[in-house]
Design a protein around this motif. Structure first.
Motif, PDB file in Angstrom:
ATOM      1  N   PHE A  62      34.682  28.617  42.530  1.00 32.83           N
ATOM      2  CA  PHE A  62      35.874  29.147  43.199  1.00 32.83           C
ATOM      3  C   PHE A  62      35.996  30.656  42.983  1.00 32.83           C
ATOM      4  N   PHE A  63      35.879  31.101  41.723  1.00 38.89           N
ATOM      5  CA  PHE A  63      36.017  32.533  41.456  1.00 38.89           C
ATOM      6  C   PHE A  63      34.881  33.342  42.071  1.00 38.89           C
ATOM      7  N   LEU A  64      33.670  32.786  42.088  1.00 36.04           N
ATOM      8  CA  LEU A  64      32.573  33.500  42.762  1.00 36.04           C
ATOM      9  C   LEU A  64      32.822  33.580  44.262  1.00 36.04           C
ATOM     10  N   ALA A  65      33.375  32.528  44.843  1.00 37.51           N
ATOM     11  CA  ALA A  65      33.634  32.533  46.287  1.00 37.51           C
ATOM     12  C   ALA A  65      34.709  33.566  46.653  1.00 37.51           C
ATOM     13  N   ILE A  66      35.790  33.635  45.872  1.00 37.49           N
ATOM     14  CA  ILE A  66      36.842  34.598  46.232  1.00 37.49           C
ATOM     15  C   ILE A  66      36.455  36.030  45.892  1.00 37.49           C
ATOM     16  N   SER A  67      35.438  36.220  45.050  1.00 37.36           N
ATOM     17  CA  SER A  67      34.986  37.583  44.742  1.00 37.36           C
ATOM     18  C   SER A  67      33.861  38.028  45.664  1.00 37.36           C
ATOM     19  N   GLY A  68      33.518  37.204  46.633  1.00 35.77           N
ATOM     20  CA  GLY A  68      32.461  37.573  47.574  1.00 35.77           C
ATOM     21  C   GLY A  68      31.071  37.480  46.967  1.00 35.77           C
ATOM     22  N   TRP A  69      30.865  36.568  46.035  1.00 40.89           N
ATOM     23  CA  TRP A  69      29.584  36.329  45.376  1.00 40.89           C
ATOM     24  C   TRP A  69      29.094  37.568  44.619  1.00 40.89           C
ATOM     25  N   ASP A  70      30.030  38.382  44.132  1.00 40.36           N
ATOM     26  CA  ASP A  70      29.720  39.592  43.382  1.00 40.36           C
ATOM     27  C   ASP A  70      30.211  39.399  41.951  1.00 40.36           C
ATOM     28  N   LEU A  71      29.329  39.605  40.979  1.00 41.35           N
ATOM     29  CA  LEU A  71      29.730  39.398  39.585  1.00 41.35           C
ATOM     30  C   LEU A  71      30.768  40.418  39.135  1.00 41.35           C
ATOM     31  N   GLY A  72      30.729  41.635  39.681  1.00 38.77           N
ATOM     32  CA  GLY A  72      31.759  42.617  39.349  1.00 38.77           C
ATOM     33  C   GLY A  72      33.128  42.152  39.790  1.00 38.77           C
ATOM     34  N   GLY A  73      33.203  41.600  40.986  1.00 40.93           N
ATOM     35  CA  GLY A  73      34.473  41.051  41.469  1.00 40.93           C
ATOM     36  C   GLY A  73      34.911  39.836  40.673  1.00 40.93           C
ATOM     37  N   LEU A  74      33.934  39.002  40.274  1.00 42.73           N
ATOM     38  CA  LEU A  74      34.247  37.824  39.457  1.00 42.73           C
ATOM     39  C   LEU A  74      34.910  38.247  38.153  1.00 42.73           C
ATOM     40  N   PHE A  75      34.323  39.217  37.467  1.00 38.78           N
ATOM     41  CA  PHE A  75      34.899  39.644  36.191  1.00 38.78           C
ATOM     42  C   PHE A  75      36.206  40.410  36.383  1.00 38.78           C
TER      43      PHE A  75
END
Length: 134
Positions: A62-75
């Motif tokens: 879920f968090f990877l999907a809402i961050s656009g599959w970007d680890l920077g956005g995930l964190f």
């Protein structure tokens, strides 16, 4: 398949073994039941473990999907969530923790309910009705 192992105990109980006691049956019925019970326990343990691992992977997905599959956005999302959690008072933390537990148990139950028919089919295909190893 249960009942098809080649251990020393099986070789001793083989019909063509000249050192086997002449008791009649080559396999002990309790041993066959024990083998079936062990296999069912292993399959059920694998089912439970994989169901819990799937449930634990859903928040990451879920968090990877809402961050656009970007680890920077995930964190960044996780940092936002953790900072808001730390700033909240004790009542809100307890409420969030309680809600999180209910969501986890509900998600686990739903995933188990979806996966159970395939698990049941696997169990019944391994142990057909009328199967006897004696």
């Amino acid at each position: 398949m249960p009942g098809q192992s080649d251990t020393l105990f099986d070789q001793y109980l083989a019909l063509d073994n000249p050192y086997r006691r002449k008791t009649g049956k080559a396999r002990l019925p309790w041993r066959t039941y024990f083998e079936h019970a062990c296999e069912i326990a292993l399959l059920a343990g694998g089912f439970v473990f994989s169901t819990v691992m799937i449930t634990l992977g859903l928040p990451l997905f879920f968090f990877l999907a809402i961050s656009g599959w970007d680890l920077g956005g995930l964190f960044a999302h996780l940092d936002n969530l953790s900072s808001r959690y730390l700033e909240a008072d004790a009542v809100r933390r307890l409420t969030f923790s309680s809600d999180l537990k209910w969501v986890f148990f509900t998600a686990t139950a739903l995933i188990a309910a979806i996966r159970f028919p395939a698990f049941f089919k696997q169990i019944t295909s391994n142990f057909p009705v009328g199967d006897s190893d004696e």
